[in-house]
Design a protein around this motif. Structure first.
Motif, PDB file in Angstrom:
ATOM      1  N   ASP A 100       0.835  -1.213   0.000  1.00 60.28           N
ATOM      2  CA  ASP A 100       0.000   0.000   0.000  1.00 60.28           C
ATOM      3  C   ASP A 100       0.866   1.257   0.000  1.00 60.28           C
ATOM      4  O   ASP A 100       0.543   2.251  -0.671  1.00 60.28           O
ATOM      5  CB  ASP A 100      -0.923  -0.004   1.222  1.00 60.28           C
ATOM      6  N   ARG A 108       3.952   1.647  -1.179  1.00 58.63           N
ATOM      7  CA  ARG A 108       4.579   1.863  -2.489  1.00 58.63           C
ATOM      8  C   ARG A 108       3.558   2.367  -3.510  1.00 58.63           C
ATOM      9  O   ARG A 108       3.854   3.261  -4.314  1.00 58.63           O
ATOM     10  CB  ARG A 108       5.256   0.575  -2.963  1.00 58.63           C
ATOM     11  N   GLU A 109       2.360   1.812  -3.473  1.00 59.41           N
ATOM     12  CA  GLU A 109       1.328   2.259  -4.402  1.00 59.41           C
ATOM     13  C   GLU A 109       0.935   3.707  -4.124  1.00 59.41           C
ATOM     14  O   GLU A 109       0.682   4.484  -5.059  1.00 59.41           O
ATOM     15  CB  GLU A 109       0.105   1.349  -4.307  1.00 59.41           C
ATOM     16  N   ASP A 160       3.490   6.017  -5.546  1.00 65.68           N
ATOM     17  CA  ASP A 160       3.461   6.090  -7.009  1.00 65.68           C
ATOM     18  C   ASP A 160       2.866   7.404  -7.499  1.00 65.68           C
ATOM     19  O   ASP A 160       3.233   7.915  -8.561  1.00 65.68           O
ATOM     20  CB  ASP A 160       2.641   4.924  -7.589  1.00 65.68           C
ATOM     21  N   TRP A 213       9.955  -2.412  -7.541  1.00 62.12           N
ATOM     22  CA  TRP A 213       9.140  -1.190  -7.582  1.00 62.12           C
ATOM     23  C   TRP A 213       9.842  -0.078  -8.351  1.00 62.12           C
ATOM     24  O   TRP A 213       9.234   0.567  -9.207  1.00 62.12           O
ATOM     25  CB  TRP A 213       8.845  -0.764  -6.147  1.00 62.12           C
ATOM     26  N   ASN A 257       8.557   1.686 -11.880  1.00 57.49           N
ATOM     27  CA  ASN A 257       8.349   3.128 -11.992  1.00 57.49           C
ATOM     28  C   ASN A 257       9.198   3.721 -13.102  1.00 57.49           C
ATOM     29  O   ASN A 257       8.740   4.610 -13.835  1.00 57.49           O
ATOM     30  CB  ASN A 257       8.656   3.810 -10.661  1.00 57.49           C
TER      31      ASN A 257
END
Length: 345
Positions: free
Chosen positions: A99, A101-102, A105, A129, A133
């Protein structure tokens, strides 16, 4: 700005850039930046799974409590413009890191670092990740570190560099000591993150002095050479001060080069989105306007960043329809890191 593959061109409107690692085929640039930290504990007014931008110790104390802000203060002391804090749940599990890392983003930042923790599983997930990205057009540096056991054995730190080899990852393998307090490399990584974020792209963090009294393990010359060859970032006590030996990412490239590449990618993307996409005709006049703007931007960075920028239409790919292909070249300016002197007597 997303990447593009000549064999599979994107269909979505936008600007796409690819870097060909060949003679003088990169772009450089950059600005001072923001460090992102997923904070593990907090006792102030902050609530979990929320973002807070912190620019001072007073603000950090009010939000998170004085006992929980070591990483935030280290990043600010290192030179970060500000710290983007994401508050983790009290008992964070794997899904909470997903969560986090999202959520990041969708937020702009320049350097990511953990809150002093060493977790090989999360480091591996972070490597995936950062690569995703990069492919999607979001560019940032990640700084990681290890625990006391790996700090005591440079071979273990170097193995972590190999495991996390990536152009965008920095692996600190040295701990530090100051005021009777010992920091592991993971605990001191936020300071390095702040130093990276706060250093102009015309400079390198190589030989930057650290506010430490000593390192937890002083490496021999052969150990230092091996660490640099592995793409590790280490601290050296030269007898008078503690300094960063050399600013490298785990792939062995220099942080300065990667940061300038990232910053110019972001700057050109932002300008193109605001002023060019959907606004310029794809004819000789419109193409000339775009090329002049890109070249002027590169020249504005100054000789301390790059020289001899060339911007032209890509002769290998016709710019027709709604697609423009540019070929950009330049000579990157490095900093002095090795000085050789001959003394004649």
């Amino acid at each position: 700005m997303a990447t593009w593959d000549p064999s599979n061109l994107p269909t979505r409107p936008g600007i796409y850039m690819r870097f060909v690692r060949a003679a003088a085929a990169q772009i450089s640039g950059g600005t001072l930046g923001t460090v992102a930290i997923p904070l593990l504990t907090y006792a102030g007014t902050a609530v979990e799974k929320s973002f807070y931008t912190v620019e001072s110790e007073a603000a950090a104390v009010e939000l998170f409590g004085s006992a929980n802000i070591q990483s935030v203060l280290l990043a600010l002391a290192g030179g970060a413009k500000d710290v983007l804090v994401y508050t983790m749940p009290d008992t964070a599990v794997a899904d909470d890191y997903v969560d986090m890392r999202e959520a990041l983003d969708a937020r702009p930042f320049n350097v990511f670092v953990f809150d002093g923790e060493f977790d090989a599983t999360q480091q591996a997930a972070t490597k995936t990740w950062v690569a995703r990205n990069r492919d999607e057009g979001k560019h940032f540096i990640v700084v990681i570190g290890g625990d006391a056991a790996s700090d005591a054995d440079p071979a273990l730190g170097n193995a972590r560099s190999t495991l996390n080899e990536d152009d965008y990852i920095v692996n600190v393998i040295s701990g530090g000591i100051v005021g009777g307090v010992t920091y592991t490399s993971a605990e001191y990584a936020p300071y390095v993150a702040g130093d990276i974020a706060g250093t102009p792209i015309s400079e390198s963090i190589t030989y930057d002095q650290l506010p430490l009294e000593d390192v937890t393990k002083r490496l021999t010359n052969s150990q230092t050479v091996a660490a640099l060859a592995a793409g590790s970032l280490l601290f050296t006590n030269d007898g008078a001060k503690v300094k960063i030996e050399q600013g490298l990412v785990t792939s062995g490239l220099k942080i300065k080069s990667i940061r300038t590449q990232q910053a110019v990618t972001n700057d050109i993307s932002r300008t193109a989105t605001d002023s060019y996409i959907g606004k310029l005709p794809n004819n000789a006049d419109g193409q000339a306007t775009l090329m002049v703007a890109v070249k002027a931007y590169l020249e504005s960075l100054g000789a301390a960043v790059l020289t001899n920028p060339v911007v032209m239409l890509d002769p290998q790919r016709p710019s027709v329809g709604d697609s423009v292909f540019l070929a950009v070249s330049y000579m990157e300016t490095d900093t002095m890191e090795r000085i050789f002197i001959t003394v004649n007597i």
